[in-house]
Enzyme design. Structure first.
Site, PDB file in Angstrom:
ATOM      1  N   HIS A  87      44.732  37.243  49.279  1.00 53.47           N
ATOM      2  CA  HIS A  87      43.891  37.358  50.472  1.00 53.47           C
ATOM      3  C   HIS A  87      44.696  37.626  51.744  1.00 53.47           C
ATOM      4  CE1 HIS A  87      39.839  35.680  48.911  1.00 53.47           C
ATOM      5  NE2 HIS A  87      40.495  36.335  47.969  1.00 53.47           N
TER       6      HIS A  87
ATOM      7  N   SER B 261      42.967  43.194  48.470  1.00 51.71           N
ATOM      8  CA  SER B 261      43.171  43.857  47.187  1.00 51.71           C
ATOM      9  C   SER B 261      43.785  45.233  47.376  1.00 51.71           C
ATOM     10  CB  SER B 261      41.832  44.019  46.462  1.00 51.71           C
ATOM     11  OG  SER B 261      41.294  42.767  46.139  1.00 51.71           O
TER      12      SER B 261
ATOM     13  N   LYS C 252      28.980  42.267  41.236  1.00 58.33           N
ATOM     14  CA  LYS C 252      29.654  43.140  40.264  1.00 58.33           C
ATOM     15  C   LYS C 252      30.462  42.300  39.266  1.00 58.33           C
ATOM     16  CE  LYS C 252      32.534  47.273  40.089  1.00 58.33           C
ATOM     17  NZ  LYS C 252      33.320  48.244  40.860  1.00 58.33           N
ATOM     18  N   ASP C 253      31.130  41.258  39.775  1.00 54.66           N
ATOM     19  CA  ASP C 253      31.883  40.372  38.897  1.00 54.66           C
ATOM     20  C   ASP C 253      30.960  39.638  37.932  1.00 54.66           C
ATOM     21  OD1 ASP C 253      34.234  41.130  39.961  1.00 54.66           O
ATOM     22  OD2 ASP C 253      34.630  39.300  41.099  1.00 54.66           O
TER      23      ASP C 253
ATOM     24  N   GLU D  89      50.131  33.750  16.808  1.00 54.95           N
ATOM     25  CA  GLU D  89      48.841  34.273  17.224  1.00 54.95           C
ATOM     26  C   GLU D  89      49.029  35.697  17.740  1.00 54.95           C
ATOM     27  OE1 GLU D  89      46.501  32.495  15.893  1.00 54.95           O
ATOM     28  OE2 GLU D  89      45.437  31.876  17.686  1.00 54.95           O
TER      29      GLU D  89
END
Lengths: 433, 187, 255
Positions: free
Chosen positions: A213, A217, A241-242, A285
């Site tokens: 922040h 972005s 949107k998220d 894994e």
């Protein structure tokens, strides 16, 4: 107080004394975000949500789990059979680990593709690599807890990595074990640390977000936002949107949880740990497979080992290479000194980026294969290429690559609606769908 | 792509009709999502309830053979103490004679003991869950010859009824049955 | 970017295929696929088959193999009544105690008890089985590559060894066992059990039934899981569709 921006008097009263609402308003609502972020930018918040899911289900599982070699396996099966919804909670936690890695890997590669690690976001990137490291440690510790055969032998093999350290290696391994093999003290401390590390992770995620922040972005074009025209408030545009992205993710995730919960697991982990019998084929894994392939690439006769064979044993070289494969990410912001961020305007870098992806997938496949020809040779070549990419190709591109002209602002290609550079046009469908 | 689809699908935005539809869709989605979140919370809460294996092991069998008249024993049932008393004639009489009107929680002794000779009660004080003393030799039995809770001074009589002190209820009688003369199944 | 998506998808599917084939690779041949009542999105355990499978386990397998994670009460989930379960449990003896004299004692099992093991510990099991340890079967279908198909293939895969193959003493030849030498003698024989529902007890039928039983033993939550899964996925599809609508409306302001 009368000039408070909050209409609700209780909110205003609290905010005057503890500005949590101002903080949220500032960081979530007003927070100006580039208007052109595509769906690849969904994976950061998605990773945060998965971390919360993992912590919540993990706390619940810890209410029923017994960290003792005599009871661990049975207590997990009791969760699966007798605890109310225990099977659901455990399968969510188990598959959540895989989902976490998928999402974070995509998040990392998105950062690489669009040059998100470049100035002024170097610390943001470094914190991200720290998050990856802690995630890997947490996942490894957690995989030991069900005390199946893979748990036990995975723990044995990975802790033995530290024995490669000269002089003090064996002492360190004994220290990690709390005994002379992986045993009850090991399981107990692994449980303790597995519970601790996610909260450390939360702390670093907070720093990661603070750093994000600070300058906002990055975006697919990779140029700075210049005017208010280039940005939109985070809420509601990116919250919704998220959330939509979260919905798509949950459909896939619960598809695995409910219909193929053991697809990514290994059958051997449903056999209780037996310190006297090693399974014929130990594999980690899936998310560790590329690193495992790098580790195994360093054999006494490997071409990539010969140049350093006078310096150290192949075992130590393998361990160092495995750690170096992540450490190299720490210095990526300085290895890549091209002034252009986004791969859209770096035609050569774009090709090498996809080569790196393919290389990582090949490493993953090699990690799953038994350590025999031809896989060992393929793994060695892929390992060599991995380091070549970061140490040689990336710095050279900074000197020799001819980049495409950058648009003057984020709004420019958007406003032109399909004009601008061809690569921007081809990515159009991904944006604002 | 998106921009053309949006305009085609919804017509001009910003007019009253579009706003209402948008509000409705948001509300509906919010309600739907809230329902999902609530449904997801339930497994996380319900996991704390007793598990299937815990529920399955809910009975205890006790052999009464070795208990002598006047003796009190303590057995564990569902993780709690249960007092079993083989009462003497005098104790039974004393319990039967009590005037119910003076009791905080009126119950006849006949209702509390299937067989007058055997009193079986859960040994947890109904005040705040301590274990009243009086089962072992030499422990305080309180003013009424039953049990005495040392935490906050509740007195119970030989039928396990509360007589004095802060506890509101009598010591509860668990479900039990006599499988034979000398074998009782609690739970 | 669509081009890249396709290439990533292709690469991922190659990786998945390659890794799954790596898991399946081994000495033995791949077990043929059987038709299981519990496979698929809406699969459930065929009650008749799973109950017959319990009978096969109880009369044949349980002589050597434990299913220690199952409790007798669990049998009610596959359609046995409480009284039947009590009877099944009471036929077994469990060690309890100590009693008031400090001695351990034997008593009939109760529905709340876990299945009684044929051997008290691994050493006893080895001593009774020519040095081999009959593994616990509760999780067998989850603990072997190939799952139920492998189990069925193993139970029906006993063959005469090829002439050039020398078997160690007490070993049997099995097509599907890694290394082909298995310490377990062929456990099932034609008519080895007598089914109450008059189903013909062929080797293949018994193998199918006992595998169904063991699949249930490994995943007793399977039916519940799949039923809940269908509902959850449907819910999420609708919710995500609505979210997509909201997202489009919110973003339509910008254009």
């Amino acid at each position: 107080m009368s000039d408070s921006k909050f209409k609700n008097p209780i909110v205003a009263w609290i905010d005057y004394r503890l500005p949590v609402f101002s903080f949220m308003e500032h960081e979530l609502h007003e927070y100006p975000t580039p208007k052109n972020l595509n769906y690849w930018w969904n994976f950061g918040s998605l990773a945060g949500i998965i971390l919360v899911i993992m912590i919540v289900t993990g706390i619940v599982l810890a209410m029923h789990y017994t960290a003792h070699t005599a009871f661990a396996f049975d207590s997990v099966e009791r969760i699966m059979r007798d605890v109310n919804y225990g099977w659901l909670i455990r399968y969510v936690h188990m598959n959540g680990a895989s989902a976490f890695f998928i999402v974070v890997f995509i998040h990392i590669f998105r950062g690489m593709y669009f040059g998100s690690y470049k100035s002024p976001r170097e610390i943001l990137w470094i914190l991200g690599v720290v998050i990856l490291l802690i995630m890997m440690a947490t996942a490894f510790l957690g995989y030991v807890l069900p005390w199946g055969q893979m748990s036990f032998w995975g723990a044995t093999v990975i802790t033995n990595l530290f024995s490669a350290i000269p002089i003090v290696g064996d002492s360190i391994v004994t220290l990690l074990w709390g005994g002379f093999s992986v045993d009850n003290p090991t399981l107990n401390r692994f449980f303790s640390l597995h519970y601790l590390l996610p909260f450390v992770l939360v702390g670093i995620v907070v720093l990661h977000i603070v750093a994000l922040h600070q300058h906002g972005s990055n975006n697919p074009i990779g140029i700075d936002t210049k005017s208010p025209q280039d940005t939109i408030p985070f809420h509601p545009y990116y919250t919704v949107k998220d959330l939509f992205g979260l919905g798509v993710f949950l459909i896939l995730f619960f598809g695995f949880v409910f219909f193929a919960p053991n697809f990514l697991g290994h059958p051997d982990n449903y056999i209780e740990a037996n310190p006297l019998v090693t399974p014929p084929h130990i594999v980690p894994e899936w998310y560790f497979l590329p690193f495992y392939a790098i580790l195994r690439s360093f054999t006494a006769d490997a071409l990539i080992y010969l140049p350093i064979s006078w310096l150290m044993s192949a075992k130590l070289a393998g361990v160092l290479a495995m750690f170096a494969s992540i450490m190299v990410l720490f210095i990526l912001p300085w290895l890549d000194h091209s002034p252009v961020k986004s791969a859209r305007f770096r035609p050569l870098y774009k090709q090498f980026f996809w080569l790196l992806i393919i290389d990582c997938i090949i490493l993953g496949i090699c990690g799953a294969k038994p350590a025999e020809a031809p896989w060992t040779y393929i793994a060695q070549a892929a390992t060599a290429y991995y380091f070549l990419h970061f140490i040689v190709i990336i710095p050279l591109l900074g000197f020799f690559e001819k980049t495409k002209p950058l648009p003057t602002s984020i709004s420019e290609p958007v406003l032109k609606g399909g004009g601008g550079s061809s690569s921007a046009a081809s990515t159009k469908p991904m944006e604002k769908a | 792509m998106a921009s053309s689809a949006d305009t085609a699908g919804e017509g001009s935005h910003g007019d009253g009709d579009g706003e209402t539809r948008r509000d409705f869709l948001m509300l509906a989605t919010g309600a739907f999502g809230a329902f999902g979140a609530a449904a997801a919370a339930w497994p996380l809460i319900d996991q704390m309830n007793p598990a299937a294996d815990t529920l399955a092991v809910s009975t205890t069998e006790v052999n009464l053979e070795p208990i002598k008249p006047g003796q009190r024993v303590l057995v564990k049932w569902q993780g709690k103490p249960v007092f079993i008393v083989r009462r003497t004639k005098a104790q039974i009489e004393a319990a039967g004679k009590v005037d119910l009107a003076n009791l905080p929680d009126p119950e006849t002794d006949a209702k509390r003991a299937l067989k007058p000779e055997w009193l079986i009660v859960v040994g947890v004080c109904t005040h705040l869950g301590c274990i009243p003393s009086g089962t072992k030799h030499g422990e305080l039995k309180g003013e009424f010859g039953g049990w005495f809770c040392p935490c906050h001074g509740s007195h119970y009589d030989t039928s396990g009824r509360i007589r004095k002190g802060p506890a509101p209820k009598n010591l509860p009688v668990p479900a039990y049955e006599f499988l034979s003369d000398k074998l009782v199944k609690i739970g | 970017m669509r081009k890249y998506l396709i290439s990533v998808a292709a690469a991922v599917s190659v990786a998945v295929l390659a890794s799954s084939s790596a898991m399946a690779a081994g000495d033995a041949i791949k077990p043929p696929k059987q038709n299981w009542s519990f496979s698929g999105l809406f699969g459930t355990f065929d009650r008749g088959s799973v109950q017959r499978g319990f009978q096969v386990y109880n009369e044949v397998c349980s002589a050597c193999h434990s299913v220690r994670l199952l409790a007798y009460r669990n049998l009610m989930d596959i359609g046995f009544t409480e009284d039947q379960v009590k009877k099944i449990a009471a036929a077994k003896e469990v060690t309890d105690g100590p009693n008031d004299e400090g001695e351990m004692f034997q008593r009939p099992a109760r529905p709340s008890d876990r299945f009684v093991k044929p051997f008290p510990n691994e050493q006893a099991a080895r001593a009774g089985n020519n040095g081999a340890f009959p593994p616990d079967l509760t999780l067998m279908t989850k603990a072997r590559v190939g799952g139920a198909n492998y189990l069925h293939a193993l139970l029906t895969g006993y063959k005469q060894p090829p002439k050039d193959k020398k078997l160690a003493e007490g070993m049997s030849y099995n097509l599907y066992f890694a290394g082909n030498q298995i310490a377990m003698a062929p456990p099932l024989s034609e008519g080895g059990v007598e089914y109450a529902d008059k189903t013909k007890a062929t080797v293949s039928q018994m193998a199918h039934d006992v595998t169904t039983f063991l699949a249930w033993a490994a995943e007793p939550e399977l039916e519940w899981r799949k039923r809940m899964g269908v509902k959850v996925i449907l819910f999420l599809l609708i919710l995500t569709g609505m979210l997509y609508g909201v997202k489009r409306k919110v973003w339509s302001d910008l254009h």
